[in-house]
Scaffold this motif. Structure first.
Motif, PDB file in Angstrom:
ATOM      1  N   THR A 181      90.517   2.058  67.379  1.00 32.92           N
ATOM      2  CA  THR A 181      91.810   2.409  66.789  1.00 32.92           C
ATOM      3  C   THR A 181      91.977   1.824  65.390  1.00 32.92           C
ATOM      4  OG1 THR A 181      92.861   0.483  67.825  1.00 32.92           O
ATOM      5  CG2 THR A 181      92.896   2.539  69.066  1.00 32.92           C
ATOM      6  N   GLU A 182      90.885   1.489  64.736  1.00 27.84           N
ATOM      7  CA  GLU A 182      90.957   0.787  63.449  1.00 27.84           C
ATOM      8  C   GLU A 182      91.840   1.516  62.442  1.00 27.84           C
ATOM      9  OE1 GLU A 182      87.965  -1.255  60.168  1.00 27.84           O
ATOM     10  OE2 GLU A 182      87.157  -0.121  61.849  1.00 27.84           O
ATOM     11  N   ASN A 183      91.628   2.802  62.256  1.00 32.66           N
ATOM     12  CA  ASN A 183      92.405   3.551  61.268  1.00 32.66           C
ATOM     13  C   ASN A 183      93.812   3.873  61.749  1.00 32.66           C
ATOM     14  OD1 ASN A 183      90.201   3.521  59.611  1.00 32.66           O
ATOM     15  ND2 ASN A 183      89.538   5.600  60.107  1.00 32.66           N
ATOM     16  N   ARG A 222     104.939   1.217  66.453  1.00 28.67           N
ATOM     17  CA  ARG A 222     105.318   1.220  65.044  1.00 28.67           C
ATOM     18  C   ARG A 222     106.832   1.405  64.873  1.00 28.67           C
ATOM     19  NH1 ARG A 222     101.574   4.140  63.561  1.00 28.67           N
ATOM     20  NH2 ARG A 222     100.290   2.677  62.388  1.00 28.67           N
ATOM     21  N   HIS A 256     100.760  -5.094  63.057  1.00 29.18           N
ATOM     22  CA  HIS A 256     100.186  -6.434  63.229  1.00 29.18           C
ATOM     23  C   HIS A 256      99.281  -6.429  64.458  1.00 29.18           C
ATOM     24  CE1 HIS A 256      99.754 -10.748  63.380  1.00 29.18           C
ATOM     25  NE2 HIS A 256     100.153 -10.743  64.644  1.00 29.18           N
ATOM     26  N   THR A 257      98.030  -6.831  64.261  1.00 27.31           N
ATOM     27  CA  THR A 257      97.062  -6.888  65.349  1.00 27.31           C
ATOM     28  C   THR A 257      96.760  -8.346  65.665  1.00 27.31           C
ATOM     29  OG1 THR A 257      96.060  -4.781  64.686  1.00 27.31           O
ATOM     30  CG2 THR A 257      94.750  -6.231  66.103  1.00 27.31           C
ATOM     31  N   ARG A 278      95.811   1.772  63.282  1.00 27.50           N
ATOM     32  CA  ARG A 278      96.675   0.588  63.309  1.00 27.50           C
ATOM     33  C   ARG A 278      97.188   0.169  61.938  1.00 27.50           C
ATOM     34  NH1 ARG A 278      93.677  -3.340  64.301  1.00 27.50           N
ATOM     35  NH2 ARG A 278      91.659  -2.379  64.778  1.00 27.50           N
ATOM     36  N   GLY A 279      97.021   1.027  60.936  1.00 29.99           N
ATOM     37  CA  GLY A 279      97.478   0.684  59.597  1.00 29.99           C
ATOM     38  C   GLY A 279      98.970   0.357  59.564  1.00 29.99           C
ATOM     39  N   GLY A 280      99.323  -0.764  58.947  1.00 30.96           N
ATOM     40  CA  GLY A 280     100.720  -1.175  58.845  1.00 30.96           C
ATOM     41  C   GLY A 280     101.238  -1.935  60.043  1.00 30.96           C
ATOM     42  N   GLU A 314      89.903  10.103  64.714  1.00 30.94           N
ATOM     43  CA  GLU A 314      90.590   9.430  63.614  1.00 30.94           C
ATOM     44  C   GLU A 314      89.666   8.463  62.881  1.00 30.94           C
ATOM     45  OE1 GLU A 314      93.658   8.252  61.053  1.00 30.94           O
ATOM     46  OE2 GLU A 314      93.705   9.874  62.525  1.00 30.94           O
ATOM     47  N   ASN A 315      88.822   7.765  63.620  1.00 37.29           N
ATOM     48  CA  ASN A 315      87.968   6.743  63.020  1.00 37.29           C
ATOM     49  C   ASN A 315      86.633   7.272  62.515  1.00 37.29           C
ATOM     50  OD1 ASN A 315      89.023   3.779  63.277  1.00 37.29           O
ATOM     51  ND2 ASN A 315      89.710   4.817  65.119  1.00 37.29           N
ATOM     52  N   ARG A 317     104.683  -4.149  65.625  1.00 37.19           N
ATOM     53  CA  ARG A 317     105.087  -4.026  64.226  1.00 37.19           C
ATOM     54  C   ARG A 317     105.291  -5.429  63.640  1.00 37.19           C
ATOM     55  NH1 ARG A 317     111.053  -1.134  64.447  1.00 37.19           N
ATOM     56  NH2 ARG A 317     112.139  -2.616  65.812  1.00 37.19           N
TER      57      ARG A 317
END
Length: 301
Positions: free
Chosen positions: A250-252, A237, A258-259, A254-256, A107-108, A174
């Motif tokens: 997991t950068e890509n 999510r 909260h980290t 985790r879109g949307g 993914e990344n 989330r």
């Protein structure tokens, strides 16, 4: 069974080309007497005179003529096998490289790897296979060219390794989750008591996050167990569970979401690539390793 002297193949090739002992000796930098002895050995080995006197010269026998059609290509092929590798020509490289890695890695970094390969070596195809365990058999038997993962003691001692990047564990939830706005109130106790989804291959629990909590006398409140980070993040999510994942890996994904930083210390992760020594001197494989290393280094952490 006595193995034949394969050096005689080169001698035979030169003799059949020159049809003259003196000239053959000169080409191989031997004395005429040494070449004559080599011809005698060839006659004894093949059971044929090979070259016979005709006036002042030598002419090949029918057996020698038949051998001449075969011996030349055979000697040239042997020389090619022993010749040092030529400079790699990426535009002529036709090869499939198999990379065993996690879904998060694909993914990344997968798209960038495919784009880079297409730009530099259009004949190269990349094959991504999912890493479901830590078994390195596929590297040893050659069905996998390269593998990525956490550098650890489980890797076989003969495997070659190269670090790609360092990573750290982070919490993910989330945006509407209470921990998303906890701020300074987020303590190890509050974190542990929240409902968690654990990413665990084969359902085996435990790991650096749980070990760090255990050292504080705490234990996660596990609500769900997922087979990997992709599934764990999907659950985070869709419902109020917290997932712990490697940040860069997991950068890509985790879109949307909260980290947040974990409210306790955990060991850093060292992500590396692994390969079998059989590929160490392989030019194409070396290029592919370089591409993986540069793509990983170029992604923002």
């Amino acid at each position: 069974m006595t193995m034949p002297d394969l050096n005689l193949l080169v001698t035979l090739d030169v003799l059949l080309t020159e049809q003259n002992v003196a000239r053959a000796a000169q080409r191989l930098r031997l004395s005429p007497s040494a070449m004559s002895r080599a011809l005698a050995r060839l006659r004894q080995t093949t059971g044929d005179p090979l070259l016979v006197r005709a006036g002042r010269g030598l002419v090949p026998t029918p057996r020698a003529l038949a051998l001449r059609e075969r011996i030349g290509p055979l000697v040239h092929e042997a020389e090619a096998v022993l010749r040092p590798l030529q400079a790699l020509k990426l535009d002529e490289l036709q090869r499939t490289f198999t990379l065993r890695c996690s879904e998060g890695f694909v993914e990344n970094f997968g798209a960038a790897l495919v784009e880079r390969a297409a730009a530099e070596a259009p004949g190269v195809r990349l094959r991504f296979v999912q890493k479901t365990d830590k078994d390195s058999t596929a590297l040893r038997d050659g069905t996998v060219d390269l593998e990525t993962g956490v550098l650890g003691a489980h890797m076989g001692p003969e495997l070659r390794t190269q670090a790609l990047f360092r990573d750290r564990w982070v919490g993910v939830a989330r945006p509407s989750h209470p921990l998303a706005t906890a701020g300074a109130a987020l303590t190890p106790e509050v974190f542990a008591s929240s409902r968690h989804v654990i990413a665990a291959r084969r359902g085996v629990l435990g790991g650096p996050v749980d070990e760090a909590l255990a050292s504080l006398g705490l234990e996660r409140n596990v609500a769900a167990i997922a087979g990997g980070f992709v599934a764990a993040l999907a659950l985070a999510r869709g419902t109020d569970v917290v997932a712990c994942v490697p940040e860069r890996h997991t950068e890509n994904l985790r879109g949307g979401l909260h980290t947040f930083a974990l409210p306790f210390a955990t060991p850093e992760l060292s992500i590396a690539m692994f390969w079998h020594p059989r590929f160490q001197g392989d030019g194409g494989h070396g290029w592919f390793r370089g591409v993986v290393g540069e793509v990983c280094a170029g992604v923002r952490g």
